[in-house]
Write a protein that holds these residues in place. Structure first.
Motif, PDB file in Angstrom:
ATOM      1  N   PHE A   1     -71.219  -6.303  19.997  1.00  0.00           N
ATOM      2  CA  PHE A   1     -70.037  -6.003  19.189  1.00  0.00           C
ATOM      3  C   PHE A   1     -69.188  -7.254  18.953  1.00  0.00           C
ATOM      4  O   PHE A   1     -68.631  -7.431  17.866  1.00  0.00           O
ATOM      5  CB  PHE A   1     -69.183  -4.931  19.872  1.00  0.00           C
ATOM      6  N   ALA A   2     -69.085  -8.099  19.962  1.00  0.00           N
ATOM      7  CA  ALA A   2     -68.252  -9.301  19.819  1.00  0.00           C
ATOM      8  C   ALA A   2     -68.795 -10.218  18.723  1.00  0.00           C
ATOM      9  O   ALA A   2     -68.017 -10.820  17.964  1.00  0.00           O
ATOM     10  CB  ALA A   2     -68.173 -10.054  21.146  1.00  0.00           C
TER      11      ALA A   2
ATOM     12  N   GLU B   1     -67.924  -8.710  15.495  1.00  0.00           N
ATOM     13  CA  GLU B   1     -66.501  -8.906  15.229  1.00  0.00           C
ATOM     14  C   GLU B   1     -66.233 -10.291  14.653  1.00  0.00           C
ATOM     15  O   GLU B   1     -65.418 -10.455  13.725  1.00  0.00           O
ATOM     16  CB  GLU B   1     -65.701  -8.693  16.521  1.00  0.00           C
ATOM     17  N   ARG B   2     -66.931 -11.297  15.162  1.00  0.00           N
ATOM     18  CA  ARG B   2     -66.750 -12.653  14.629  1.00  0.00           C
ATOM     19  C   ARG B   2     -67.200 -12.763  13.182  1.00  0.00           C
ATOM     20  O   ARG B   2     -66.722 -13.623  12.434  1.00  0.00           O
ATOM     21  CB  ARG B   2     -67.506 -13.656  15.499  1.00  0.00           C
TER      22      ARG B   2
ATOM     23  N   VAL C   1     -66.817 -10.413  10.914  1.00  0.00           N
ATOM     24  CA  VAL C   1     -66.016  -9.551  10.038  1.00  0.00           C
ATOM     25  C   VAL C   1     -65.312 -10.312   8.923  1.00  0.00           C
ATOM     26  O   VAL C   1     -65.377  -9.904   7.752  1.00  0.00           O
ATOM     27  CB  VAL C   1     -65.021  -8.723  10.876  1.00  0.00           C
TER      28      VAL C   1
ATOM     29  N   GLN D   1     -62.661  -2.384  19.608  1.00  0.00           N
ATOM     30  CA  GLN D   1     -62.111  -3.670  19.182  1.00  0.00           C
ATOM     31  C   GLN D   1     -62.728  -4.118  17.861  1.00  0.00           C
ATOM     32  O   GLN D   1     -62.043  -4.625  16.974  1.00  0.00           O
ATOM     33  CB  GLN D   1     -62.344  -4.734  20.262  1.00  0.00           C
ATOM     34  N   LEU D   2     -64.037  -3.899  17.730  1.00  0.00           N
ATOM     35  CA  LEU D   2     -64.710  -4.215  16.464  1.00  0.00           C
ATOM     36  C   LEU D   2     -64.115  -3.379  15.339  1.00  0.00           C
ATOM     37  O   LEU D   2     -63.849  -3.898  14.234  1.00  0.00           O
ATOM     38  CB  LEU D   2     -66.208  -3.948  16.594  1.00  0.00           C
TER      39      LEU D   2
ATOM     40  N   THR E   1     -60.664  -4.745  14.357  1.00  0.00           N
ATOM     41  CA  THR E   1     -60.754  -5.985  13.588  1.00  0.00           C
ATOM     42  C   THR E   1     -61.274  -5.709  12.180  1.00  0.00           C
ATOM     43  O   THR E   1     -60.777  -6.273  11.196  1.00  0.00           O
ATOM     44  CB  THR E   1     -61.681  -6.980  14.312  1.00  0.00           C
ATOM     45  N   ALA E   2     -62.275  -4.838  12.091  1.00  0.00           N
ATOM     46  CA  ALA E   2     -62.804  -4.491  10.771  1.00  0.00           C
ATOM     47  C   ALA E   2     -61.712  -3.857   9.916  1.00  0.00           C
ATOM     48  O   ALA E   2     -61.537  -4.212   8.740  1.00  0.00           O
ATOM     49  CB  ALA E   2     -63.989  -3.537  10.922  1.00  0.00           C
TER      50      ALA E   2
END
Length: 831
Positions: free
Chosen positions: A23-24, A27-28, A30, A77-78, A81-82
């Motif tokens: 997921f991290a 997230e980067r 996004v 968290q993803l 951020t999205a």
């Protein structure tokens, strides 16, 4: 069709999550993906799965988000951020099966069933036939050899209540811990057996022929609730905005499942991985937005195949390979033989379960059929191999007439396989049961509870469902996973949802398909590349050009004489005679990948060719591998297509580069602007050449700096950058003007006028967007180009071409040689 309760995506972007891309990492990515222009991220399965899994379809725990990816905290968290970047999340859901992992304790519900048997509260979760032999035990085909030979490898940990076998661990039935090993094994609720017994003795439903994936009974409301509680909670919390449903054809009642799911999600956008064949239609009763899009793939790819050239390519293939009719010489014969092999061998256990059920029903009938088991077995096989679709839907009223007619035609052919006409009456029984009916069914309302009538109705419902589930597995294994690899004439046509027997489709067929989608399923999914495609869109686009120059392909192989064929001079003892079929496949694979000779190219092509040879099952297979043959194939790939002998491929590549460009850009633009919601596979916004898994499931890599350069005015320096610019332009237009492409939009073909009109595909969306592209560009050049062929843009305007900025007045007839002077595609908008 069901319209979603929330706005449909304008475009989704598929990410293959895995421990190396959690997921991290998503997230980067996004900010870049938001800048690209998609509206939603499309995530591979996120629930807890077998450790190390690179795909996530081997679920072990429906209550938890996968820890290796970052757990629920990472997913939330993803999502946050999205959402901050204007993106939502669509998640892949696997309702059909769970993993049978190593050790089994990773799957808690299954572990409890193995310990307590049918009395376990989780027994209702799994599709197990406890009466299907093995003394009421569940067969686990995990042993490397016969039971007697493997006894020394068992270890009983009595204090822990566990039986160990190499990396496996199984729970002991309470009270059996101190028994001698033979009695202990016989006293469990499971029977440990040699892995080769799975094909004929298995007594649980599995995913296709994969015994490591056990079927889940989501038709049971309690099982549905338990297996969907976490996902539906995440939907209600706003973490998940839409769903992709994996393999709905494995379910007892896909329509009923989707209705229950729609109620649970509040009507969120949902698409199903339903693969349609031929003229088959998605059941209109299904509560979903449509399919994941393999039907769109088929209609896009078919536009770039030359019908005359593909026929001539087949002639060259036949001369080069000299195949038997049922081993690649004729498509229908090849499919039929593969189906017989799979239904007789790989799916023997599934067929036997149907035979037992049909025999019980027949024996209870008011006029017993007196059918021998062999006759029921033959009737089942003959009916199943004749189904042209993945499965019928007996319980769906919207498909009843269509499926009855289809099964009627199949039954007529199946009767001819019996020498004695009276024995062919077994076909009538199987035909009626497959449709959920029986001609001898009494009309008195039947009994209740455990009466014979109630048991009979239960058996009939069970038979109809299992017949459909088995049909789906048969079609997937015999067509996708066998016949596609035995008929490598034009590899771009051997794709999920494709038809290698008729690989070409014209503009009229494409326009009719798009009009139907816009009318019936306007927010359905569309795809060109996925985690399951055997070759990515750009590999297929390259190979499709060969249908326009079959003689050049013949000459390339002919220039190498005997060196073009695997096995000649290999020096591998026992490798057998030359294998021209795998050779043809290897050369086309290398050309499609477009990789430089040697090194990385060979390391990718060789595994794909070996997988193809094993799936074909003619000279080697997954269960009976021939090391000598496979060594010869590997050596051939390294020395031939990806080695010093591969120079003619590079020359052909350079010669065909302009026409490859036209196919790559044309297919991409069609996908991005046709009716439906385009799903981009990770990396496919640029030139993306990937082969069958695992090659196509590597962690994603992005080029945000390249997109920034293009946005800053830099000219594309290669085809990859050109495709990225086109993709971003179309995606941003969709996001900016969703009403031009969504459920309320319109689709109108725009017809070119002139001698080369068939080489142009153009259409208008909602009177505001016009897509123009070139098809069969090599043939176009060979016949003199566009000449005076023109395209009249719709009234209104002015029309601005979004890639170049030029403007064209509405209603003007513009020569295509002028309109497409700079590129083989154009995208106009009237804003």
């Amino acid at each position: 069709m069901t319209q979603p309760s929330s706005p449909s995506p304008t475009a989704t972007y598929r990410l293959q999550l895995q421990p190396d891309f959690p997921f991290a990492a998503a997230e980067r990515a996004v900010p870049h993906l938001a800048e690209l222009g998609v509206s939603h991220l499309h995530l591979s399965p996120v629930l807890e799965s077998v450790p190390g899994s690179t795909h996530g379809y081997d679920v072990v725990d429906h209550t938890a988000v996968r820890a290796e990816l970052g757990g629920e905290r990472g997913l939330r968290q993803l999502a946050a951020t999205a959402r901050a970047h204007g993106l939502g999340l669509v998640v892949d859901l696997v309702p059909n099966h769970m993993a049978v992992p190593q050790p089994a304790g990773l799957n808690g519900p299954l572990w409890d069933v193995l310990r307590h048997g049918p009395t376990s509260p989780y027994a209702r979760w799994f599709d197990v036939d406890w009466d299907g032999g093995h003394d009421g035990r569940l067969l686990l085909p995990v042993l490397g050899g016969r039971l007697g030979d493997e006894l020394p490898h068992f270890v009983v940990a009595a204090d822990d209540g566990v039986l160990r076998y190499h990396e496996h661990a199984f729970p002991l039935r309470p009270g059996t811990e101190e028994l001698p090993l033979p009695r202990l094994l016989a006293s469990q609720w499971y029977r440990l057996a040699w892995w080769r017994l799975a094909r004929s003795e298995l007594n649980y439903r599995r995913f296709f022929t994969i015994s490591e994936l056990i079927g889940v009974r989501v038709e049971d409301p309690e099982v549905f609730d338990a297996t969907h509680r976490t996902v539906l909670r995440l939907v209600r919390d706003g973490v998940i905005d839409g769903l992709r449903i994996d393999h709905p054809d494995g379910l007892v009642d896909p329509g009923g499942y989707l209705a229950r799911l729609q109620e649970g999600t509040g009507g969120r956008w949902t698409v199903v991985e339903k693969i349609l064949t031929g003229d088959e239609r998605l059941p209109t009763s299904w509560a979903c937005a449509g399919t994941t899009g393999y039907d769109a793939l088929r209609h896009i790819d078919g536009l770039f195949v030359c019908p005359q050239g593909s026929g001539r390519l087949f002639s060259h293939y036949r001369d080069f390979v000299t195949p038997l009719a049922d081993e690649g010489g004729d498509w229908e014969e090849t499919v039929r033989r593969a189906a017989y092999e799979v239904v007789t061998h790989d799916l023997a256990a599934e067929v036997e379960r149907l035979v037992r059920t049909a025999a019980r029903i027949s024996g209870r009938a008011p006029r017993p059929g007196d059918h021998a088991p062999w006759a029921l077995r033959q009737a089942l096989r003959e009916l199943l191999v004749r189904l042209p679709v993945y499965r019928p839907y007996a319980a769906d009223a919207t498909r009843a007439a269509t499926d009855a007619a289809m099964l009627g035609r199949a039954a007529a052919g199946a009767r001819g396989a019996f020498r004695v006409p009276e024995e062919a009456r077994a076909v009538d029984l199987i035909h009626d049961l497959a449709l959920g009916r029986c001609p001898d069914e009494p009309d008195d309302g039947g009994g209740h509870g455990d009466t014979p009538d109630a048991a009979d109705r239960a058996d009939r419902a069970d038979f109809a469902a299992r017949f459909a589930q088995t049909a789906s597995a048969l079609h997937a294994k015999s067509v996708e996973d066998t016949a596609f690899y035995r008929y490598p004439v034009l590899l771009s046509a051997c794709e999920v949802g494709g038809d290698p027997g008729e690989p070409a489709l014209g503009p009229d067929a494409f326009h009719a398909y798009c009009a139907r989608v816009q009318r019936d399923w306007p927010t359905t999914g569309t795809v060109l590349s996925t985690h399951d495609t055997k070759r990515s869109a750009d590999v297929r686009a390259r190979i499709a050009v060969l249908s326009e120059c079959p003689d050049r392909w013949r000459d390339v192989l002919g220039s190498m004489a005997e060196a073009a064929v695997c096995g000649v001079g290999s020096g591998v003892d026992g490798a057998g005679p030359a294998d021209p079929m795998v050779s043809w496949l290897a050369w086309q694979t290398a050309f499609g990948l477009g990789a430089p000779a040697g090194g990385a190219g060979a390391e990718r092509v060789a595994p794909a060719v070996l997988k193809a040879a094993r799936e074909a099952g003619l000279r080697t297979s997954w269960t009976e591998p021939r090391a000598d043959y496979e060594e010869a194939v590997t050596e051939f790939v390294h020395s031939g297509p990806c080695g010093p002998l591969g120079a003619p491929l590079a020359a052909l590549d350079a010669e065909l580069a302009p026409f490859i460009r036209a196919n790559v850009l044309g297919a991409a633009l069609l996908h991005l602007t046709m009716p439906g919601v385009p799903d981009l596979y990770q990396g496919s916004e640029r030139l993306h050449t990937a082969l069958v898994d695992p090659d196509n499931r590597a962690p994603a890599h992005f080029r945000p700096e390249l997109l920034a350069e293009l946005d800053g005015g830099a000219a594309p320096l290669d085809l990859s950058a050109e495709k990225l610019r086109l993709t971003a332009t179309a995606l941003r237009l969709r996001r900016r003007r969703p009403e031009w492409f969504g459920a309320a939009a319109s689709y109108e073909p725009v017809r070119a006028e002139g001698p080369a009109a068939d080489h142009c595909v153009a259409f208008c969306r909602s009177g505001r967007v016009v897509t123009v592209l070139t098809r069969l560009s090599l043939r176009l050049v060979e016949t003199g180009g566009w000449w005076d062929t023109g395209l009249r843009l719709p009234p209104g305007g002015p029309w601005r071409e979004l890639l170049t900025g030029r403007e064209v007045p509405g209603g003007a007839l513009v020569g295509l040689s002028e309109l497409l002077a700079d590129a083989p595609v154009a995208l106009f908008a009237a804003e």
